[in-house]
Scaffold this active site. Sequence first.
Site, PDB file in Angstrom:
ATOM      1  N   GLU A 117       0.662  -1.284  -0.207  1.00 57.95           N
ATOM      2  CA  GLU A 117      -0.172   0.041   0.085  1.00 57.95           C
ATOM      3  C   GLU A 117       0.931   0.807   0.315  1.00 57.95           C
ATOM      4  O   GLU A 117       2.335   1.548   0.275  1.00 57.95           O
ATOM      5  CB  GLU A 117      -0.771   0.419   1.283  1.00 57.95           C
ATOM      6  CG  GLU A 117      -1.400  -0.966   1.156  1.00 57.95           C
ATOM      7  CD  GLU A 117      -2.109  -1.255   2.676  1.00 57.95           C
ATOM      8  OE1 GLU A 117      -2.607  -0.362   3.584  1.00 57.95           O
ATOM      9  OE2 GLU A 117      -2.215  -2.431   3.627  1.00 57.95           O
ATOM     10  N   LYS A 119       1.970   4.448   2.123  1.00 64.16           N
ATOM     11  CA  LYS A 119       2.386   5.237   2.574  1.00 64.16           C
ATOM     12  C   LYS A 119       1.747   7.115   3.240  1.00 64.16           C
ATOM     13  O   LYS A 119       3.583   7.878   3.019  1.00 64.16           O
ATOM     14  CB  LYS A 119       3.976   4.929   3.667  1.00 64.16           C
ATOM     15  CG  LYS A 119       3.533   5.248   5.106  1.00 64.16           C
ATOM     16  CD  LYS A 119       5.200   4.747   6.012  1.00 64.16           C
ATOM     17  CE  LYS A 119       5.188   4.752   7.625  1.00 64.16           C
ATOM     18  NZ  LYS A 119       4.691   6.510   7.907  1.00 64.16           N
ATOM     19  N   ASP A 121       1.167  10.259   3.796  1.00 63.38           N
ATOM     20  CA  ASP A 121       1.780  11.421   5.099  1.00 63.38           C
ATOM     21  C   ASP A 121       0.591  11.578   5.248  1.00 63.38           C
ATOM     22  O   ASP A 121       0.895  13.022   5.207  1.00 63.38           O
ATOM     23  CB  ASP A 121       3.058  12.056   4.314  1.00 63.38           C
ATOM     24  CG  ASP A 121       4.037  12.116   4.944  1.00 63.38           C
ATOM     25  OD1 ASP A 121       4.026  12.123   6.692  1.00 63.38           O
ATOM     26  OD2 ASP A 121       5.437  13.457   4.859  1.00 63.38           O
ATOM     27  N   TYR A 229      -7.094   2.048   5.173  1.00 65.53           N
ATOM     28  CA  TYR A 229      -6.161   0.682   5.010  1.00 65.53           C
ATOM     29  C   TYR A 229      -6.303  -0.083   5.789  1.00 65.53           C
ATOM     30  O   TYR A 229      -5.535  -1.118   5.922  1.00 65.53           O
ATOM     31  CB  TYR A 229      -4.764   1.534   4.863  1.00 65.53           C
ATOM     32  CG  TYR A 229      -4.322   2.185   6.451  1.00 65.53           C
ATOM     33  CD1 TYR A 229      -4.084   2.009   7.767  1.00 65.53           C
ATOM     34  CD2 TYR A 229      -3.925   3.706   5.952  1.00 65.53           C
ATOM     35  CE1 TYR A 229      -4.035   2.700   8.832  1.00 65.53           C
ATOM     36  CE2 TYR A 229      -3.213   4.216   7.455  1.00 65.53           C
ATOM     37  CZ  TYR A 229      -2.899   3.988   8.843  1.00 65.53           C
ATOM     38  OH  TYR A 229      -2.749   4.432   9.411  1.00 65.53           O
ATOM     39  N   LYS A 321      10.243   2.887   3.243  1.00 63.96           N
ATOM     40  CA  LYS A 321      10.788   4.426   3.325  1.00 63.96           C
ATOM     41  C   LYS A 321      11.779   4.696   1.668  1.00 63.96           C
ATOM     42  O   LYS A 321      12.213   3.798   1.500  1.00 63.96           O
ATOM     43  CB  LYS A 321      11.226   4.676   4.594  1.00 63.96           C
ATOM     44  CG  LYS A 321      10.513   4.641   5.494  1.00 63.96           C
ATOM     45  CD  LYS A 321       9.459   6.329   5.665  1.00 63.96           C
ATOM     46  CE  LYS A 321       9.167   6.024   6.889  1.00 63.96           C
ATOM     47  NZ  LYS A 321       9.697   6.735   8.166  1.00 63.96           N
ATOM     48  N   CYS A 415      31.791  43.193  -8.423  1.00 65.99           N
ATOM     49  CA  CYS A 415      29.363  43.250  -8.723  1.00 65.99           C
ATOM     50  C   CYS A 415      29.693  42.410 -10.022  1.00 65.99           C
ATOM     51  O   CYS A 415      30.739  42.747 -10.934  1.00 65.99           O
ATOM     52  CB  CYS A 415      29.479  44.091  -8.160  1.00 65.99           C
ATOM     53  SG  CYS A 415      27.357  44.127  -9.102  1.00 65.99           S
ATOM     54  N   CYS A 418      27.984  44.773 -12.251  1.00 60.66           N
ATOM     55  CA  CYS A 418      28.204  46.182 -12.928  1.00 60.66           C
ATOM     56  C   CYS A 418      29.708  46.339 -12.441  1.00 60.66           C
ATOM     57  O   CYS A 418      29.759  47.363 -12.675  1.00 60.66           O
ATOM     58  CB  CYS A 418      27.172  46.640 -11.892  1.00 60.66           C
ATOM     59  SG  CYS A 418      27.903  47.353 -10.083  1.00 60.66           S
ATOM     60  N   CYS A 433      27.661  45.068  -3.139  1.00 59.11           N
ATOM     61  CA  CYS A 433      27.775  45.920  -4.037  1.00 59.11           C
ATOM     62  C   CYS A 433      26.935  47.557  -3.795  1.00 59.11           C
ATOM     63  O   CYS A 433      26.115  47.477  -3.778  1.00 59.11           O
ATOM     64  CB  CYS A 433      27.077  45.799  -5.649  1.00 59.11           C
ATOM     65  SG  CYS A 433      27.058  47.059  -6.309  1.00 59.11           S
ATOM     66  N   CYS A 438      22.956  49.356  -9.724  1.00 59.54           N
ATOM     67  CA  CYS A 438      23.664  48.498 -10.262  1.00 59.54           C
ATOM     68  C   CYS A 438      21.914  47.579 -11.118  1.00 59.54           C
ATOM     69  O   CYS A 438      21.255  47.279  -9.957  1.00 59.54           O
ATOM     70  CB  CYS A 438      24.349  47.897  -9.393  1.00 59.54           C
ATOM     71  SG  CYS A 438      24.411  46.018  -9.347  1.00 59.54           S
TER      72      CYS A 438
HETATM   73  S1  IVH Z   1      -1.020   0.537   8.770  1.00 55.95           S
HETATM   74  C1  IVH Z   1      -0.268  -2.141  11.322  1.00 55.95           C
HETATM   75  N1  IVH Z   1      -0.584   1.427   6.438  1.00 55.95           N
HETATM   76  O1  IVH Z   1       2.415   5.461   9.517  1.00 55.95           O
HETATM   77  C2  IVH Z   1       0.183  -0.699  11.369  1.00 55.95           C
HETATM   78  N2  IVH Z   1       0.046   3.062   8.330  1.00 55.95           N
HETATM   79  O2  IVH Z   1       4.832   4.434  10.661  1.00 55.95           O
HETATM   80  C3  IVH Z   1       0.523   0.409  11.162  1.00 55.95           C
HETATM   81  N3  IVH Z   1       0.779   4.792   7.584  1.00 55.95           N
HETATM   82  O3  IVH Z   1       0.473   5.638  12.205  1.00 55.95           O
HETATM   83  C4  IVH Z   1      -0.417   1.556  10.277  1.00 55.95           C
HETATM   84  N4  IVH Z   1      -0.429   4.666   5.562  1.00 55.95           N
HETATM   85  O4  IVH Z   1      -0.539   6.362  10.531  1.00 55.95           O
HETATM   86  C5  IVH Z   1      -0.305   1.916   8.062  1.00 55.95           C
HETATM   87  N5  IVH Z   1      -1.598   2.043   4.249  1.00 55.95           N
HETATM   88  C6  IVH Z   1      -1.037   2.209   5.970  1.00 55.95           C
HETATM   89  C7  IVH Z   1      -0.297   3.793   6.095  1.00 55.95           C
HETATM   90  C8  IVH Z   1      -0.583   3.704   7.123  1.00 55.95           C
HETATM   91  C9  IVH Z   1       0.137   5.809   6.464  1.00 55.95           C
HETATM   92  C10 IVH Z   1       0.739   5.530   8.531  1.00 55.95           C
HETATM   93  C11 IVH Z   1       0.167   5.861  10.259  1.00 55.95           C
HETATM   94  C12 IVH Z   1       0.968   4.947  11.132  1.00 55.95           C
HETATM   95  C13 IVH Z   1       2.306   5.587  10.479  1.00 55.95           C
HETATM   96  C14 IVH Z   1       3.398   4.585  10.840  1.00 55.95           C
END
Ligand code: IVH
Length: 684
Positions: A117, A119, A121, A229, A321, A415, A418, A433, A438
């Site tokens: 999935e 991640k 932010d 998720y 990451k 400069c 100029c 300068c 200039c």
């Molecule tokens: S699973 C199973 N799935 O990342 C345990 N977390 O660094 C926990 N996050 O606190 C989460 N996308 O806020 C999961 N597809 C995803 C996610 C996700 C973002 C965040 C979530 C969690 C943090 C952990």
Amino acid sequence: MSDLHTAAARAATLREQIERAIHEYFVLDQPTLSDQEYDRLFRELQALESEHPELRTPDSPTRRVGTPPQSQLAKHEHLVPMLSLGNAFDDDELRAWEDRLVRLAGDEIRRAGYTTELKIDGAAVSLTYEGGILVRGATRGNGTIGEDVTANLRTIRQIPLRLRGNGHPPRMEIRGEVYMPFDGFERMNEERVSEGAPVFANPRNAAAGALRQLDPAVSAARPLRFFGYAMAVPPGVPLPVRTQFAALEAIAAWGIPVAPHRARFDSLDAVAAWAHRLEHELRAGLNFAIDGGVVKVDQLTLQEELGVVGGREPRWAIARKFAPDIATTRLLAIEVNVGRTGAVNPYAQLEPVEIGGATVKLATLHNEAYVHGKDLRVGDWVQVKRAGEVIPQVIGPIPERRDGSEQTWSMPAKCPACDTLIEREEGEAAAYCPNVACPGRRLEGLVHFASRGAIDVRGLSYARISQLVEAGLVEDVADIFALRVDDLVPLERFAEKSAENLVAAIAESKTRPLARLVNGLGIRHVGDASAQLLARHFGTLDRLAAASKEEILAIRGIGDEIADAVVAFFGDASVRRLVRKLRERGVNFTEPEAVVEGGALAGKTVVITGTLPTLSRADATRLIESQGGRVTSSVSRATSFLVAGDEAGSKLDKAKALGIDVIDEAELLRRTGRPSQMPGELAR
Ligand code: IVH
């Protein structure tokens, strides 16, 4: 009774139609109702519910709006803890993770497959559904106890108040991420700039901040979105699915948005390949921030078996990451440029290198001391960092890679724009300068003059200003106001329409208050705040230009350095010529009536409505502003009081409904300390 029956049936139909329209619009991106039709249904439901309060349900779409602010957020205990994730920064770490799992649960792991999935932010939240109805929403908090932000989450239209389909556990929590898309984030920050409010550093902070607002109306105004998720049920209760991938499908089927690019793979090699594609291809096409991918063991029974480490991180999932946005490249040259105040600073010319999806050729080196402090030499291999939208920076050299051909650098004597000899003021590290004429300084000065915090000419970008200077149309800031459509049309990238727009924007910018003009002139040491102090104190540009050092020093908040700089600036013959030109071209030289410091209405937000007996709207506004108050056009909870005259309409009703203080003109005059004020005197 039968009346109530009919009303109840109608309300149920309306609720269903409205929620379907919301789902089609916000989740499926396929609207089927026009805005007017939607509004009509919504208002009908609101009317029915206020007539028959007993018909209100927790899943009614009317619950998404109009909840009053709270004084603090209540605590919420999660059904099962909200966990965090361990990290893998490269393929090797990902493999090491799988090896650990195999040691714990055997070879079956390698055959059971993984779900991957995005991640997201953003900010983690948990949504409690009982019997398919959203009853509670909470932040992650410490993982066990979070904060109740139900009212704020209800304003996010992507979150269903009632789940679609069936098969949902009687009581469960949907876990997911609230985020702010890039486009909404940028629009919101632009609005904040124009309101003078501080901007958010990134979409994550903006989303997290919006989520924890005490006033749901504030959250509602922020462009928040949601992706689910995971689902959690009370201990001992079976889940309706057997794999993580099926869980995502179920969540989506219940009407909750699930992030794109989710996938299921049989082998870790395929997972690793997906992660690379995510980082180098897919990420660039997203309208929201991600900080990696998440890899989860697909079989829920295996997840159970693997368990959680230290009550915090599940063994069965890991965040893959992205590499930090750092790259290694060659420092080809150190160049200098000159800013509008004359400061001469170095920057790095790099062998082009890709960092986080963008090609970087230039990076800032801040100032001369930075180059020497890091012992940077031309020809060095250097590490370069790019964080978000900020200008790339050179972190430092890699001395081990030197071959002796590298050259130390020193600030040029002249400069770059100029050829005037560069000077250094005593006690100041910066080189600068001294030539006011200039061309390098001039270009930067023009750009500053046209910028948002100054005279703010919409559409007059850096590129356009360079173009106008090159075409010989603009030499100083006053020349901007002489530009005509006919001058612009022959230029490249200008058409009749864009030329007309620019000329109109320039005309509009002539009316800015004096403080903006003073800021725009680029007097040394005079920024936004001191420009305001000067403009308010002197009221007109002529008085400011004629002021002595002592008169300027009399202003609280203005010191020696600024006073000297202002006197020197207006003492210059070329500046006096410029002021004359600005006047001839009709630029506003006055500041709206100076505000009394700590005035009677300092910090108050006031709305005026109806016809006042003696004061015109403009007079009343000036009076309020002169006492430090702010006049706005619509009544909200932020309104301190409403001044109402004859024929006051909906604003008066709204103020009464919100319990806001309503006063008449006589009371306004009393509060501003001018009970016998004649309107004529105010107008001056
Ligand atoms: S699973 C199973 N799935 O990342 C345990 N977390 O660094 C926990 N996050 O606190 C989460 N996308 O806020 C999961 N597809 C995803 C996610 C996700 C973002 C965040 C979530 C969690 C943090 C952990």
